[in-house]
Design a protein around this motif. Structure first.
Motif, PDB file in Angstrom:
ATOM      1  N   ALA A 181       0.843  -1.341   0.058  1.00 36.77           N
ATOM      2  CA  ALA A 181       0.045  -0.028   0.160  1.00 36.77           C
ATOM      3  C   ALA A 181       0.684   1.238  -0.062  1.00 36.77           C
ATOM      4  CB  ALA A 181      -0.888  -0.099   1.393  1.00 36.77           C
ATOM      5  N   TRP A 182       1.967   1.358   0.167  1.00 42.55           N
ATOM      6  CA  TRP A 182       3.047   2.320   0.120  1.00 42.55           C
ATOM      7  C   TRP A 182       3.988   2.238  -0.870  1.00 42.55           C
ATOM      8  CZ3 TRP A 182       7.858   0.835   1.389  1.00 42.55           C
ATOM      9  CH2 TRP A 182       8.047  -0.342   1.875  1.00 42.55           C
ATOM     10  N   LEU A 183       4.650   3.365  -1.081  1.00 36.56           N
ATOM     11  CA  LEU A 183       5.585   3.630  -2.388  1.00 36.56           C
ATOM     12  C   LEU A 183       7.101   3.864  -1.614  1.00 36.56           C
ATOM     13  CD1 LEU A 183       5.809   3.723  -5.549  1.00 36.56           C
ATOM     14  CD2 LEU A 183       4.859   6.182  -5.038  1.00 36.56           C
ATOM     15  N   GLY A 184       7.981   3.426  -2.058  1.00 35.96           N
ATOM     16  CA  GLY A 184       9.313   3.794  -1.387  1.00 35.96           C
ATOM     17  C   GLY A 184       9.987   4.831  -2.262  1.00 35.96           C
ATOM     18  N   SER A 185      11.233   5.381  -1.609  1.00 39.95           N
ATOM     19  CA  SER A 185      11.927   6.284  -2.605  1.00 39.95           C
ATOM     20  C   SER A 185      12.711   5.584  -3.904  1.00 39.95           C
ATOM     21  CB  SER A 185      12.914   6.448  -1.806  1.00 39.95           C
ATOM     22  OG  SER A 185      13.784   5.709  -1.169  1.00 39.95           O
ATOM     23  N   ASP A 186      12.960   4.247  -4.032  1.00 39.75           N
ATOM     24  CA  ASP A 186      13.481   3.493  -4.940  1.00 39.75           C
ATOM     25  C   ASP A 186      12.440   3.727  -6.316  1.00 39.75           C
ATOM     26  OD1 ASP A 186      15.885   3.490  -3.825  1.00 39.75           O
ATOM     27  OD2 ASP A 186      15.712   1.281  -3.386  1.00 39.75           O
ATOM     28  N   GLU A 187      11.326   3.303  -5.771  1.00 42.42           N
ATOM     29  CA  GLU A 187      10.097   3.154  -6.866  1.00 42.42           C
ATOM     30  C   GLU A 187       9.748   4.661  -7.322  1.00 42.42           C
ATOM     31  OE1 GLU A 187       7.240  -0.414  -5.460  1.00 42.42           O
ATOM     32  OE2 GLU A 187       7.264   1.150  -3.885  1.00 42.42           O
ATOM     33  N   LEU A 188       9.837   5.740  -6.403  1.00 42.85           N
ATOM     34  CA  LEU A 188       9.554   6.928  -7.040  1.00 42.85           C
ATOM     35  C   LEU A 188      10.710   7.459  -7.876  1.00 42.85           C
ATOM     36  CD1 LEU A 188       8.663   8.747  -3.675  1.00 42.85           C
ATOM     37  CD2 LEU A 188       7.351   8.805  -5.836  1.00 42.85           C
ATOM     38  N   LEU A 189      11.956   7.056  -7.714  1.00 40.01           N
ATOM     39  CA  LEU A 189      12.806   7.235  -8.739  1.00 40.01           C
ATOM     40  C   LEU A 189      12.707   6.628 -10.096  1.00 40.01           C
ATOM     41  CD1 LEU A 189      15.740   8.751  -9.195  1.00 40.01           C
ATOM     42  CD2 LEU A 189      16.635   6.663  -7.969  1.00 40.01           C
ATOM     43  N   VAL A 190      12.354   5.342  -9.921  1.00 42.02           N
ATOM     44  CA  VAL A 190      12.184   4.410 -11.164  1.00 42.02           C
ATOM     45  C   VAL A 190      10.799   5.072 -12.062  1.00 42.02           C
ATOM     46  CG1 VAL A 190      11.378   2.441 -12.298  1.00 42.02           C
ATOM     47  CG2 VAL A 190      13.042   2.525 -10.578  1.00 42.02           C
ATOM     48  N   LEU A 191       9.750   5.715 -11.172  1.00 43.70           N
ATOM     49  CA  LEU A 191       8.851   6.602 -11.858  1.00 43.70           C
ATOM     50  C   LEU A 191       9.225   7.797 -12.547  1.00 43.70           C
ATOM     51  CD1 LEU A 191       5.785   6.393  -9.626  1.00 43.70           C
ATOM     52  CD2 LEU A 191       5.918   5.477 -11.652  1.00 43.70           C
ATOM     53  N   ALA A 192      10.190   8.348 -11.675  1.00 48.25           N
ATOM     54  CA  ALA A 192      10.609   9.637 -12.483  1.00 48.25           C
ATOM     55  C   ALA A 192      11.670   9.301 -13.821  1.00 48.25           C
ATOM     56  CB  ALA A 192      11.493  10.474 -11.380  1.00 48.25           C
ATOM     57  N   TRP A 193      12.388   8.289 -13.705  1.00 47.29           N
ATOM     58  CA  TRP A 193      13.242   8.070 -14.855  1.00 47.29           C
ATOM     59  C   TRP A 193      12.179   7.572 -15.864  1.00 47.29           C
ATOM     60  CZ3 TRP A 193      16.800   3.844 -12.065  1.00 47.29           C
ATOM     61  CH2 TRP A 193      17.873   4.609 -11.508  1.00 47.29           C
ATOM     62  N   LEU A 194      11.214   6.799 -15.802  1.00 47.98           N
ATOM     63  CA  LEU A 194      10.275   6.379 -16.807  1.00 47.98           C
ATOM     64  C   LEU A 194       9.754   7.519 -17.539  1.00 47.98           C
ATOM     65  CD1 LEU A 194       8.461   3.438 -15.176  1.00 47.98           C
ATOM     66  CD2 LEU A 194       9.928   3.413 -17.293  1.00 47.98           C
ATOM     67  N   ALA A 195       9.219   8.603 -16.643  1.00 50.12           N
ATOM     68  CA  ALA A 195       8.406   9.857 -16.994  1.00 50.12           C
ATOM     69  C   ALA A 195       9.519  10.517 -17.789  1.00 50.12           C
ATOM     70  CB  ALA A 195       8.026  10.821 -15.895  1.00 50.12           C
ATOM     71  N   GLN A 196      10.905  10.597 -17.333  1.00 49.52           N
ATOM     72  CA  GLN A 196      11.913  11.608 -18.056  1.00 49.52           C
ATOM     73  C   GLN A 196      12.242  10.952 -19.570  1.00 49.52           C
ATOM     74  OE1 GLN A 196      15.241  12.179 -15.869  1.00 49.52           O
ATOM     75  NE2 GLN A 196      15.709  14.267 -16.725  1.00 49.52           N
ATOM     76  N   ALA A 197      12.057   9.487 -19.406  1.00 50.32           N
ATOM     77  CA  ALA A 197      12.484   8.894 -20.728  1.00 50.32           C
ATOM     78  C   ALA A 197      11.311   9.013 -21.766  1.00 50.32           C
ATOM     79  CB  ALA A 197      12.704   7.370 -20.543  1.00 50.32           C
ATOM     80  N   GLN A 198      10.097   9.407 -21.170  1.00 55.33           N
ATOM     81  CA  GLN A 198       8.971   9.517 -21.946  1.00 55.33           C
ATOM     82  C   GLN A 198       8.874  10.932 -22.938  1.00 55.33           C
ATOM     83  OE1 GLN A 198       5.560   9.005 -19.304  1.00 55.33           O
ATOM     84  NE2 GLN A 198       4.905   7.151 -21.033  1.00 55.33           N
ATOM     85  N   ARG A 199       9.876  11.806 -22.272  1.00 54.74           N
ATOM     86  CA  ARG A 199      10.082  13.048 -22.846  1.00 54.74           C
ATOM     87  C   ARG A 199      11.122  12.856 -23.961  1.00 54.74           C
ATOM     88  NH1 ARG A 199       6.597  12.465 -18.754  1.00 54.74           N
ATOM     89  NH2 ARG A 199       5.407  14.325 -18.585  1.00 54.74           N
ATOM     90  N   VAL A 200      11.059  13.840 -25.035  1.00 53.19           N
ATOM     91  CA  VAL A 200      11.924  13.662 -26.204  1.00 53.19           C
ATOM     92  C   VAL A 200      13.596  13.528 -25.538  1.00 53.19           C
ATOM     93  CG1 VAL A 200      12.915  14.935 -28.022  1.00 53.19           C
ATOM     94  CG2 VAL A 200      10.315  14.737 -27.555  1.00 53.19           C
ATOM     95  N   LEU A 201      13.744  14.641 -24.765  1.00 53.11           N
ATOM     96  CA  LEU A 201      15.211  14.463 -24.497  1.00 53.11           C
ATOM     97  C   LEU A 201      15.791  13.229 -23.319  1.00 53.11           C
ATOM     98  CD1 LEU A 201      15.772  18.283 -23.559  1.00 53.11           C
ATOM     99  CD2 LEU A 201      16.241  17.051 -25.591  1.00 53.11           C
ATOM    100  N   GLY A 202      14.888  12.818 -22.860  1.00 57.47           N
ATOM    101  CA  GLY A 202      14.711  11.427 -21.833  1.00 57.47           C
ATOM    102  C   GLY A 202      15.486  10.436 -22.735  1.00 57.47           C
ATOM    103  N   TYR A 203      15.565  10.138 -23.957  1.00 62.37           N
ATOM    104  CA  TYR A 203      16.209   9.327 -24.800  1.00 62.37           C
ATOM    105  C   TYR A 203      17.684   9.435 -24.844  1.00 62.37           C
ATOM    106  CZ  TYR A 203      11.438   7.638 -26.077  1.00 62.37           C
ATOM    107  OH  TYR A 203      10.294   7.057 -26.030  1.00 62.37           O
ATOM    108  N   THR A 204      18.363  10.497 -24.599  1.00 60.58           N
ATOM    109  CA  THR A 204      19.507  10.677 -24.509  1.00 60.58           C
ATOM    110  C   THR A 204      20.336  10.584 -23.239  1.00 60.58           C
ATOM    111  OG1 THR A 204      19.304  12.967 -24.415  1.00 60.58           O
ATOM    112  CG2 THR A 204      19.459  11.886 -26.585  1.00 60.58           C
ATOM    113  N   LYS A 205      19.342  10.383 -22.019  1.00 64.42           N
ATOM    114  CA  LYS A 205      19.820  10.478 -20.721  1.00 64.42           C
ATOM    115  C   LYS A 205      20.225   9.163 -20.076  1.00 64.42           C
ATOM    116  CE  LYS A 205      18.910  12.228 -16.295  1.00 64.42           C
ATOM    117  NZ  LYS A 205      20.226  12.550 -15.764  1.00 64.42           N
ATOM    118  N   SER A 206      21.394   9.148 -19.537  1.00 60.23           N
ATOM    119  CA  SER A 206      21.765   7.883 -18.640  1.00 60.23           C
ATOM    120  C   SER A 206      21.205   7.729 -17.240  1.00 60.23           C
ATOM    121  CB  SER A 206      23.304   7.771 -18.834  1.00 60.23           C
ATOM    122  OG  SER A 206      24.000   6.726 -17.957  1.00 60.23           O
TER     123      SER A 206
END
Length: 134
Positions: free
Chosen positions: A67-92
């Motif tokens: 029922a809760w969300l941890g900091s690592d999951e928040l980070l993966v969510l943020a990475w996915l959101a960033q990768a969905q944006r055009v410039l996200g495809y060039t980010k490591s």
């Protein structure tokens, strides 16, 4: 922040229900929740790979139904959101190139499914998993 166990590092913990419906859906995909949602079922293997790579990188992905969300999951969510944006495809996103490629692949899958993570998800993109001790 909430304490996980006495004497253990503290991590950001948030009730999953406080996140948007879209973020909750993506977290269910990441965790491998069993669902009747056909789109989630079709990509179980792909997100399972992301989950496994995150675990190998020392990140914690909570089990299905948590029922809760941890900091690592928040980070993966943020990475996915960033990768969905055009410039996200060039980010490591991580020093493990396979993990980065899998994040980009999963983000492309979300786009193909019409699942767009909201801009608010990006606020965690620069955050790194922290292990603070008291």
């Amino acid at each position: 922040m909430a304490r996980i166990a006495q004497g253990s590092p503290r991590r950001t913990v948030m009730a999953l229900k406080r996140r948007s419906f879209t973020e909750q859906r993506v977290i269910r995909m990441l965790r491998g929740d069993q669902t009747d949602d056909r789109a989630l079922f079709l990509y179980e293997e792909q997100f399972g790979r992301l989950r496994d790579l995150a675990h190998r990188a020392g990140m914690r992905v909570n089990p299905p139904g948590t029922a809760w969300l941890g900091s690592d999951e928040l980070l993966v969510l943020a990475w996915l959101a960033q990768a969905q944006r055009v410039l996200g495809y060039t980010k490591s996103f991580h020093r493990d190139a396979t993990l980065t490629l899998t994040v980009v692949h999963c983000a492309g899958t979300l786009n193909a499914l019409g699942i767009q993570l909201p801009p608010l998800t990006l606020q965690h993109a620069s955050a790194q998993p922290s292990e603070e001790t008291e």
